[in-house]
Motif scaffolding. Structure first.
Motif, PDB file in Angstrom:
ATOM      1  N   MET A 147      44.468  34.498  47.709  1.00 29.25           N
ATOM      2  CA  MET A 147      43.408  35.309  48.320  1.00 29.25           C
ATOM      3  C   MET A 147      43.255  36.650  47.618  1.00 29.25           C
ATOM      4  O   MET A 147      42.147  37.144  47.422  1.00 29.25           O
ATOM      5  N   ILE A 148      44.397  37.222  47.228  1.00 29.25           N
ATOM      6  CA  ILE A 148      44.337  38.498  46.510  1.00 29.25           C
ATOM      7  C   ILE A 148      43.624  38.319  45.179  1.00 29.25           C
ATOM      8  O   ILE A 148      42.782  39.139  44.785  1.00 29.25           O
ATOM      9  N   THR A 149      43.926  37.209  44.475  1.00 31.33           N
ATOM     10  CA  THR A 149      43.277  36.934  43.192  1.00 31.33           C
ATOM     11  C   THR A 149      41.778  36.778  43.354  1.00 31.33           C
ATOM     12  O   THR A 149      40.988  37.336  42.578  1.00 31.33           O
ATOM     13  N   VAL A 150      41.368  36.013  44.379  1.00 28.06           N
ATOM     14  CA  VAL A 150      39.939  35.819  44.647  1.00 28.06           C
ATOM     15  C   VAL A 150      39.265  37.153  44.941  1.00 28.06           C
ATOM     16  O   VAL A 150      38.164  37.448  44.435  1.00 28.06           O
ATOM     17  N   PHE A 151      39.931  37.977  45.734  1.00 29.44           N
ATOM     18  CA  PHE A 151      39.370  39.295  46.077  1.00 29.44           C
ATOM     19  C   PHE A 151      39.188  40.155  44.828  1.00 29.44           C
ATOM     20  O   PHE A 151      38.150  40.794  44.647  1.00 29.44           O
ATOM     21  N   VAL A 152      40.190  40.166  43.956  1.00 31.15           N
ATOM     22  CA  VAL A 152      40.128  40.989  42.736  1.00 31.15           C
ATOM     23  C   VAL A 152      39.007  40.513  41.816  1.00 31.15           C
ATOM     24  O   VAL A 152      38.244  41.319  41.271  1.00 31.15           O
ATOM     25  N   VAL A 153      38.884  39.198  41.669  1.00 32.65           N
ATOM     26  CA  VAL A 153      37.843  38.638  40.803  1.00 32.65           C
ATOM     27  C   VAL A 153      36.461  38.968  41.339  1.00 32.65           C
ATOM     28  O   VAL A 153      35.564  39.382  40.584  1.00 32.65           O
ATOM     29  N   ARG A 154      36.278  38.800  42.643  1.00 34.59           N
ATOM     30  CA  ARG A 154      34.974  39.085  43.246  1.00 34.59           C
ATOM     31  C   ARG A 154      34.640  40.570  43.151  1.00 34.59           C
ATOM     32  O   ARG A 154      33.498  40.938  42.864  1.00 34.59           O
ATOM     33  N   ARG A 155      35.627  41.415  43.383  1.00 39.02           N
ATOM     34  CA  ARG A 155      35.393  42.858  43.297  1.00 39.02           C
ATOM     35  C   ARG A 155      35.015  43.253  41.867  1.00 39.02           C
ATOM     36  O   ARG A 155      34.092  44.066  41.647  1.00 39.02           O
ATOM     37  N   ASP A 156      35.692  42.647  40.893  1.00 39.51           N
ATOM     38  CA  ASP A 156      35.406  42.944  39.496  1.00 39.51           C
ATOM     39  C   ASP A 156      33.996  42.490  39.117  1.00 39.51           C
ATOM     40  O   ASP A 156      33.261  43.195  38.417  1.00 39.51           O
ATOM     41  N   LYS A 157      33.617  41.310  39.625  1.00 39.68           N
ATOM     42  CA  LYS A 157      32.279  40.803  39.337  1.00 39.68           C
ATOM     43  C   LYS A 157      31.214  41.704  39.944  1.00 39.68           C
ATOM     44  O   LYS A 157      30.201  42.020  39.304  1.00 39.68           O
TER      45      LYS A 157
END
Length: 374
Positions: A1-11
């Motif tokens: 979930m943390i990885t998904v959050f970081v990727v989405r925030r970066d996008k």
């Protein structure tokens, strides 16, 4: 979930950067390209820094895709001195070359695509390692880009089997149109010696698209090919190249061929347009085994000059039910038809590209939504 959050925030962060900077950068770059004044590398860099601040990695997130959009709109400016000044002054080529060394496959794929779209040439040593990658997507994209960006031997990979799908073929065709229109190889040698049927069909399409009359003899050999999809492409190529002396042979083949080849033959008769085959088209229409096939032949009759129009009117008076609906459909100018578009463009002497490519190029005339660079 943390990885998904970081990727989405970066996008989201990258998309925000693009939205905020894109209009200003687009106007800045376009004004330089269309300007009658001549700018040096230093001039472009100084003006950019003055308007947008120092160039950082963050800057390129919007700069690269925006420049691609400008190039789509101002393709005729690619040869201008100011375009070179933009590329060198803002270090576009150096930045993209460095991205080819990233471990992330998607980053490298985007870099290859950008190099191709921006018509940039880089050293073969930077491209070649990727053309033998185990990753099929990266291997295909790098080989496609190699055709456009290599300054050494851009056609070297056609001596190998390349597992080309339809999109790969469209991409490669674009490379030929953009970079090699005036310096094309003879594609018939690859038609003859390739063992990959998809690749054979691709080279047949290239022969037809670029009207390579010296390859006609190679095409005729494939009218008897065991794979009907290869036969179909050979038939269409002969039609599009208007090889009139082959028309009778195609007509004689008609009733012994599968439906895809029969459709190709009636299309070829339209492309050749000798005016002598209305009798064949009448028989083909009467013996059509499906509504779809009857519609195709009816459209070809409608487009087949004065004798075709005369017979179409005759059919219109006597057909009923679904057959009459087919004729009305064919006659309606508001209903899109790839066949009619091709025929009309050929009639006025315009060059034609395959349907998918034509649509793609039409879209590229407009400014498309930006996809942020990784």
């Amino acid at each position: 979930m943390i990885t998904v959050f970081v990727v989405r925030r970066d996008k989201e962060r990258r998309e925000k950067i693009v939205r905020e900077l894109r209009p200003r950068i687009f106007s800045f770059l376009r004004n330089i390209l269309i300007s009658k004044d001549s700018y040096s590398n230093e001039d472009v860099l100084n003006m950019f820094v003055e308007n947008f601040g120092a160039i950082t990695k963050k800057t390129y997130i919007s700069l690269i895709p925006t420049l691609e959009d400008v190039v789509k709109q101002e393709k005729h400016q690619l040869e201008s001195h100011n375009y070179d000044s933009v590329i060198r002054g803002l270090n576009i080529d150096e930045y993209l070359e460095k991205r080819l060394d990233f471990s992330n496959t998607r980053v490298r794929l985007r870099a290859f695509q950008s190099l191709s779209r921006l018509d940039l040439t880089i050293s073969d040593s930077k491209i070649l390692p990727h053309t033998y990658s185990k990753n099929s997507s990266l291997r295909k994209e790098s080989r496609s880009s190699y055709v456009g960006v290599s300054n050494n031997d851009p056609f070297k990979f056609f001596d190998q089997d390349n597992d080309l799908n339809q999109w790969d073929q469209i991409s490669l065709l674009q490379q030929f149109v953009l970079h090699h229109q005036d310096n094309l190889p003879n594609f018939s040698k690859w038609i003859k010696y390739s063992k990959d049927e998809e690749q054979i069909k691709f080279f047949i399409k290239l022969v037809a698209h670029f009207k390579q009359s010296t390859s006609v003899n190679s095409l005729t050999e494939y009218l008897d090919h065991e794979d009907h999809s290869v036969r179909k492409e050979a038939i269409l190529a002969i039609g599009k190249m208007r090889v009139k002396e082959m028309e009778n042979r195609l007509i004689k083949m008609y009733f012994t061929q599968p439906m895809s080849c029969q459709n190709a033959i009636v299309e070829a008769v339209l492309y050749i347009n000798s005016g002598k085959s209305i009798g064949f088209l009448k028989n083909a229409y009467q013996m059509a085994s499906s509504h779809e096939m009857k519609k195709l032949i009816a459209e070809i009759i409608y487009l087949y000059g004065k004798p075709g129009k005369a017979y179409f009117e005759e059919l219109y008076k006597k057909e009923t039910g679904f057959n009459l609906l087919i004729l009305k459909h064919v006659q309606n100018p508001l209903i899109p038809s790839t066949l009619r578009t091709y025929y009309e463009s050929e009639q006025i002497g315009n060059d034609f590209s395959e349907g998918d490519l034509k649509n793609k190029q039409h879209k590229e005339k407009n400014i498309s939504p930006i996809v942020p660079l990784d």
